[in-house]
Each structure stands twice: as structure tokens, then as C-alpha cells.
Design a protein around this motif. Structure first.
Motif: not given
Length: 463
Positions: A154-170
Motif C-alpha cells: 500500500q503506497p503512500d499510506i502515511m506521511c511525515v512532515f514538519e508542520d509550520d503551525m503559523a503561530t508561536t510556541a511561546w
């Protein structure tokens, strides 16, 4: 018995317009926008690494996080041996099932579905690049058994990426300290793993588990002037002859935490309202209220260790925190290191259940046998809660989250995606905020210049 066949005469007419039930949007339709939407990218390339692991699944590494990610044929996404900066946090984090329960008067309306009956992993389909996940994400294949008793790629069944959440952690704006006016902040970024569910590993050493509900609703034939008029109390009329039933989306998860080893203890912290005498009972029984007390309601913390395995429901009138800690390992301030399960309520028997780890208690239920008798399951969490203590032992948290879906006409032809989530958060595990310098890998910690004090600035705020 007389069997009445219900049918909408409009459906059988030549040229009947059924476009309201379809999602394929023709080219050039008003819904399409000629201007492309925003995209995210990694200017320096990916900061995570994914490599094949022994057996099945893949090993990932990202900014202190490391672990094994895979797909279970029956239950879907699963993680094992999750460590942060070399120390194991979680032995197993795995989806158990997806459950949907519809209400209705007619037989077709009272429907229960356990998705693992159809094999959550095996029934998953390839993700759409640039839609389900960013173009520059890493897409993982999986080899599972097929109905023909052979291997199925089953190809491409899960993806991994860095998500820029467009906000601040603090973030904080300083207006009068020794360094002069300035703003400090760090961007919020997570490493996301996505199938039907999304797990986000964050720089503050927390994990968010999100499950998204999408697609078509199960609906009924409805004629308010006919024999189906009783169904109006169980749903919403969304088309001329269509009623959408009220239902729940529930998702169960196994969270096997190992905090500084396997000898862990379950703590409950409850926020109570009462008097100073009640708050200080057991600490200073002779204490009275301070001199400035004005009889206002007083909030205080009550901490306890349950005597045995149990299940718990979230009550918004009695705020509680559920923590798994290691009482033999403390942070610099003498507080036991731990992690918390934090999430919103769902319509379910237990929101969190805590039991001792046992090799023969690998799943919260076996849905293929419970499909037709969900009220009398073969395997139940209640069977696991047999009076064993939850202090200084290997513990497992069973978490249930969900959504109550009251349909609306805007859910036609299919629903706008909605999600529910819970967090696995460090709770006194570190001496201070772990994400304090999270922005350092993007350059300096975010700083913004403030205008000099001698310059008059007029700020306009609008709501």
C-alpha cells in the motif's frame, strides 16, 4: 406482517438532479479559485530522518525525538519505543478502534459501527500529495496482508512532515525591563505523522493526537407526512427526502507510558472550591483564613493516588488532571517527574482508564466479536480493572476521545472536516519549559524591536 416500501417519487423521474449528493466539482465552477493557495516549505531541507526499521515500520528522528512508526492491519497507526533526548517516554502509543453510533427510530437509523471490523490499516488508501500532506513530506509505504492471504503493498499510506503551525510556541512582549522594550518568541513547529489520524511531536516534549471525521453521513429516507415522521426527533432534515441522524464519533487509544522506568504511579489532581480550613486540612489543621479574606470562593488543589485500577469521566464542574509519574525521580524542585493525559470530554463510559500493564491485555476490545452485541463485549476495559494497585508499577492509560455530531444542512453533500484531540504533556518532567530555545534552529530566538520611549505611538485596537 405487511412490508411497506418507502420511496421518493422524485428519484425515479427522468432527469432527476442529484448533484446535491455529489462532490465532484466541474472545472470552471464558481467554487474554484484561480489564485493558488499558500504552501509551506523547508528552506534548508527536512530536519527529520526516517529509515526502514527491523521487521516492519520505520524509525524516525527529529530534534530529540526518536521512535518506531508503523501501521497495524486491524487498528491502524501505532508507535513504539518513543524516546526524547535518549530517555524512553512511551513504550506503546496505538490507536485501538474508531466507533460510530447512530440514533434513530427506524431500524436503519439505529446503527453501530466498529471500523476495526473492516481493518483500519488494511482499508486505508494512499494519501493525496499536496492535499492530505505537503508536497515535500516523506510518504511511507506499508506491506500488509490482503484478503487473498498474500502480501499487499500500500503506497503512500502515511506521511511525515514538519508542520509550520503559523503561530508561536511561546511569546512575551517586554515593555519595561533592563534590556529595553522588546518581544521574545519561538515559532511553533511539530513533526506530524498522518493517516486517518495525525500525531504531532512538539518541541516542548508534548504529543498531540488528533482524529479527523470526514466524508458522507449515514442518512435515512424521510417523509414527514408518512410513517417516518417519528425520526425527526433523532436527526435533521437535510434534503427533501433525506434525514441525517445524530451520532457519535469515538476513537480509542492505548498510551503505555514509561516515566524514568516502568515503576510509575497514577496521580489525580483535582481543583476544588471550599474554605481555607478545607484546603489546609492535613497540612495545617489549625490554620484559619488570612486577615484580608473577604469570603470569596476559594480554589485549591487536592492531590490523590487512587487505590486501584479504575475508569474516569471528565466532569467540567470538577476539573481534574490525570498524571502518570515516577515518585522515585523528581525534578530540581522536588516534584515527581511525570506526563499528563489532557483532552476534552466525549459521550462514552470512560474518558481515561488506568490499568496495570499485562501482556495479555493488548487491546481494549475485540470488535469483530462485539459488532452485533456492543452492550455485552467479549473483551472490555472493565475486565482489566480487577483491583490491582496503580502505585509503583507498570501502567497503561486507555484514552477515549470523540465528537457528538448533530447534523446540519451544511453537512450535505458531505461534512466539513472536524476533529477531536488529546495531549500527552510533560508534567513537572523538566525543570523549566523545554521549548524555551525552540526557535534557535530557525536563527535567533524571535525578537521584535519596540519603538523608543521618546517617540509617541498611538495604537488602534479593533474587535
Amino acid at each position: 406482517m405487511v412490508l411497506q416500501i418507502c420511496s421518493a417519487p422524485d428519484f425515479g423521474q427522468p432527469g432527476y438532479n442529484s448533484s446535491w449528493a455529489r462532490t465532484n466539482t466541474p472545472a470552471g465552477s464558481p467554487q474554484q479559485n484561480a489564485v493558488p493557495g499558500p504552501r509551506q516549505y523547508s528552506p534548508g531541507g527536512p530536519r527529520f530522518a526516517v529509515s526502514p526499521d527491523e521487521g516492519s515500520g520505520q524509525r524516525f528522528r527529529w530534534l530529540g525525538w526518536e521512535g518506531h512508526a508503523g501501521i497495524s492491519p486491524g487498528t491502524g497507526i501505532a508507535f513504539h519505543d518513543i524516546t526524547y533526548k535518549g530517555k524512553r517516554i512511551i513504550y506503546e502509543l496505538a490507536q485501538q478502534d474508531m466507533f460510530v453510533d447512530y440514533s434513530g427510530y427506524g431500524g436503519a437509523g439505529q446503527v453501530t459501527d466498529f471500523d476495526s471490523v473492516y481493518d483500519l490499516g488494511l482499508s486505508s488508501h494512499a494519501l493525496v500529495r499536496g492535499v492530505d500532506c505537503p508536497w515535500d513530506g516523506h510518504y511511507m509505504d506499508s506491506v500488509l496482508y490482503s484478503m487473498g492471504a498474500g502480501p499487499l503493498l500500500q503506497p503512500d499510506i502515511m506521511c511525515v512532515f514538519e508542520d509550520d503551525m503559523a503561530t508561536t510556541a511561546w511569546r512575551h512582549t517586554h515593555t519595561g525591563d533592563y534590556a529595553g522594550p522588546h518581544a521574545d518568541s519561538a515559532r511553533a513547529v511539530e513533526l506530524a505523522f498522518r493517516t486517518i489520524s495525525t500525531l504531532g511531536f512538539r518541541q516542548d516534549a508534548s504529543i498531540e493526537v488528533r482524529v479527523t471525521a470526514a466524508g458522507y453521513m449515514s442518512t435515512l429516507y424521510y417523509d414527514p407526512a408518512g410513517i417516518t415522521f417519528r425520526d425527526q426527533r433523532f436527526g435533521t432534515r437535510v434534503q427533501k427526502y433525506v434525514l441525517a441522524n445524530i451520532h457519535d464519533h469515538l476513537s480509542g487509544w492505548k498510551v503505555d507510558l514509561d516515566i524514568e522506568g516502568r515503576n510509575n504511579t497514577f496521580h489525580i489532581t483535582e481543583v476544588k472550591v471550599g474554605t481555607y480550613q478545607e484546603a489546609l486540612a492535613g497540612l495545617d489543621p489549625n490554620a484559619g483564613p488570612p486577615g484580608w479574606w473577604t469570603n470569596l470562593p476559594l480554589k485549591y488543589l487536592h492531590r490523590s493516588v487512587p487505590p486501584a485500577e479504575a475508569g474516569y469521566k471528565i466532569d467540567i464542574s470538577r476539573p481534574q488532571g490525570f498524571h502518570i509519574v515516577n515518585e522515585n525521580s523528581t525534578n530540581q524542585w522536588g516534584t515527581p517527574r511525570g506526563y499528563a493525559i489532557v483532552h476534552a470530554a466525549a459521550w462514552t463510559k470512560y474518558h481515561v482508564a488506568v490499568t496495570q500493564h499485562a501482556d495479555n491485555e493488548s487491546r481494549s476490545h475485540a470488535s469483530i466479536y462485539d459488532f452485533y452485541t456492543p452492550g455485552s463485549p467479549i473483551i472490555s476495559l472493565d475486565n482489566y480493572m480487577n483491583g490491582e494497585p496503580v502505585s509503583n508499577t507498570d501502567l497503561v492509560a486507555w484514552v477515549m476521545m470523540g465528537l457528538q455530531h448533530v447534523p446540519r444542512s451544511e453537512d450535505i453533500p458531505l461534512i466539513h472536516n472536524m476533529y477531536t484531540n488529546f495531549f500527552i504533556k510533560p508534567w513537572n518532567y523538566f525543570d523549566q519549559q523545554e521549548a524555551l530555545y525552540a526557535g534557535a534552529t530557525d536563527g535567533a530566538v524571535g525578537q521584535g524591536c519596540m519603538p523608543p520611549a521618546s517617540v509617541e505611538i498611538v495604537y488602534h485596537w479593533s474587535m
